[in-house]
Design a protein around this motif. Structure first.
Motif, PDB file in Angstrom:
ATOM      1  N   THR A  47     -68.730 127.682  68.322  1.00 20.99           N
ATOM      2  CA  THR A  47     -68.026 127.731  67.040  1.00 20.99           C
ATOM      3  C   THR A  47     -67.322 129.064  66.860  1.00 20.99           C
ATOM      4  O   THR A  47     -67.604 130.034  67.579  1.00 20.99           O
ATOM      5  N   GLY A  48     -66.415 129.110  65.900  1.00 23.39           N
ATOM      6  CA  GLY A  48     -65.794 130.369  65.509  1.00 23.39           C
ATOM      7  C   GLY A  48     -66.538 130.978  64.338  1.00 23.39           C
ATOM      8  O   GLY A  48     -67.610 130.508  63.936  1.00 23.39           O
ATOM      9  N   ASP A  49     -65.979 132.028  63.780  1.00 22.24           N
ATOM     10  CA  ASP A  49     -66.543 132.706  62.618  1.00 22.24           C
ATOM     11  C   ASP A  49     -66.143 131.916  61.369  1.00 22.24           C
ATOM     12  O   ASP A  49     -65.015 132.032  60.884  1.00 22.24           O
ATOM     13  N   LEU A  50     -67.070 131.091  60.859  1.00 25.02           N
ATOM     14  CA  LEU A  50     -66.778 130.277  59.679  1.00 25.02           C
ATOM     15  C   LEU A  50     -66.921 131.073  58.385  1.00 25.02           C
ATOM     16  O   LEU A  50     -66.539 130.586  57.321  1.00 25.02           O
ATOM     17  N   PHE A  58     -68.389 131.838  69.457  1.00 27.64           N
ATOM     18  CA  PHE A  58     -69.817 132.126  69.554  1.00 27.64           C
ATOM     19  C   PHE A  58     -70.554 130.858  69.979  1.00 27.64           C
ATOM     20  O   PHE A  58     -70.232 129.758  69.529  1.00 27.64           O
ATOM     21  N   VAL A  59     -71.556 131.059  70.825  1.00 23.78           N
ATOM     22  CA  VAL A  59     -72.292 129.949  71.418  1.00 23.78           C
ATOM     23  C   VAL A  59     -73.758 130.048  71.013  1.00 23.78           C
ATOM     24  O   VAL A  59     -74.347 131.136  71.053  1.00 23.78           O
ATOM     25  N   LEU A  60     -74.343 128.924  70.614  1.00 24.80           N
ATOM     26  CA  LEU A  60     -75.776 128.837  70.390  1.00 24.80           C
ATOM     27  C   LEU A  60     -76.388 127.982  71.490  1.00 24.80           C
ATOM     28  O   LEU A  60     -75.928 126.875  71.756  1.00 24.80           O
ATOM     29  N   GLN A 241     -72.886 131.806  62.055  1.00 28.12           N
ATOM     30  CA  GLN A 241     -72.311 132.587  63.145  1.00 28.12           C
ATOM     31  C   GLN A 241     -71.147 133.437  62.651  1.00 28.12           C
ATOM     32  O   GLN A 241     -70.389 133.004  61.792  1.00 28.12           O
ATOM     33  N   PRO A 242     -71.063 134.696  63.157  1.00 32.12           N
ATOM     34  CA  PRO A 242     -71.789 135.251  64.309  1.00 32.12           C
ATOM     35  C   PRO A 242     -73.000 136.125  63.951  1.00 32.12           C
ATOM     36  O   PRO A 242     -73.532 136.810  64.831  1.00 32.12           O
TER      37      PRO A 242
END
Length: 352
Positions: A47-50, A58-60, A241-242
């Motif tokens: 995902t990006g910075d929401l 960013f990856v979880l 995130q992040p």
């Protein structure tokens, strides 16, 4: 809201920093779990910075062995400094203050203080990750004879001391400061703090150091096993995130605390739930349709037409967002009693 002049003044510094690239903000990707060191990992999502819409992806990942969910590759301290900037302080200070000063937050803070009061009457309490110290001010209403100190990396903790919300302010990393306060506190609290840290194991050890024998550690964190997280996917606010680096299943945390020399006296989800999942997910979804906002990490200010369209769309969506917020509050009594609860609380006593 930040003024046009404030945003313009910060833009050159952000432009210079982003010109160096953001790859330097990340540590090397892990091939094992940071909690149990198990090698079996799977990608949860990307995902990006929401939250601020700063650049980056960013990856979880999830550990198949213990269920720990973590950012991978993880932000370094330099990266955290960049993505935290102008969120809790700077441009975001006013918004953060309003969020913590709201009636909902004050009620939640008092509930947390009453939960601790049921197991102990502390003399001195350290709130780690205190930000502007609003928890300490609310808890003082429940525990008027308790002295509250606060610790945080940001400048907010110093403002909290100046405004009387904490008696003593520590600014820095808890893992660096704990050795200077051995056995000083009857309670150490970490409210939605542990998930932000680079190494939760070290943070828990630091809490053990700062607590007197018989003292209590109180932790509230997002619950990565919440069914809301599965239902809403990457739009679930507690993934955050992040900023959220580690999301810890309750059983993992309780086991670690016992191994460190704590006795777990409370482990529950019901009272820690924060009823905002649906409205935040709706906002994240809606914000994808909006023209860009004027923020200093964008190369230039959006044009006038873009700004007018964005403002009109936000005002149009406001009644709908308020209705969804109402649904969150309506469902709260039910969700907090089920596995849809989005957070949990653990209180553990330091053994002698």
């Amino acid at each position: 809201m930040p003024s046009r002049e404030q945003i313009a003044a910060l833009r050159p510094a952000y432009r210079e920093e982003l010109a160096k690239g953001i790859a330097r903000f990340f540590l090397p990707a892990r091939t094992n779990c940071p909690w149990c060191l198990g090698p079996d990992l799977r990608r949860k999502f990307r995902t990006g910075d929401l939250i601020q819409d700063k650049p980056g992806e960013f990856v979880l990942d999830e550990c198949l062995g213990c269920g720990h969910i973590f950012q991978n590759p993880r932000l370094s301290q330099e990266g955290l400094d960049f993505y935290y900037r102008d969120f809790y302080d700077g441009l975001g200070a006013e918004t953060t203050a309003k969020m913590f000063e709201g009636n909902g937050s004050r009620k939640r803070f008092r509930r947390s203080a009453r939960a601790l009061r049921r197991v102990a009457l502390p003399g001195r309490w350290l709130d780690v990750g205190t930000s502007l110290g609003h928890f300490c001010a609310a808890a003082k209403e429940v525990l008027p004879d308790t002295a509250f100190d606060g610790l945080d990396m940001g400048e907010g903790v110093e403002h909290a001391a100046k405004e009387g919300r904490v008696e003593q302010a520590y600014r820095g990393l808890f893992v660096d400061l704990a050795d200077s306060m051995p056995g000083r506190y009857d309670v150490v609290s970490m409210f939605h703090y542990l998930e932000h840290t680079l190494d939760p194991h070290r943070e828990l050890t630091a809490a053990h150091t700062a607590l007197a024998p018989g003292g209590h550690l109180m932790i509230e964190v997002p619950d990565p096993q919440s069914l809301c997280g599965r239902l809403l996917g990457r739009l679930w606010l507690p993934w955050f995130q992040p900023q959220h680096l580690n999301l810890i299943p309750m059983s993992n945390l309780c086991t670690r605390l016992r191994n460190l020399g704590f006795t777990v006296v409370v482990a529950e989800r019901r009272d820690a739930h924060i009823p905002a999942d649906l409205v935040c997910a709706t906002w994240f979804l809606f914000s994808r349709l909006l023209p860009p906002d004027d923020v200093p990490w964008r190369p230039k200010r959006p044009g006038r037409v873009s700004r007018v369209v964005r403002s009109a769309m936000v005002w149009t969506a406001l009644p709908f967002l308020l209705a969804v917020y109402g649904i969150d509050q309506l469902l709260n009594p039910l969700l907090r009693r089920t596995r849809f609860s989005n957070a949990y609380r653990v209180i553990a006593r330091r053994d002698g």
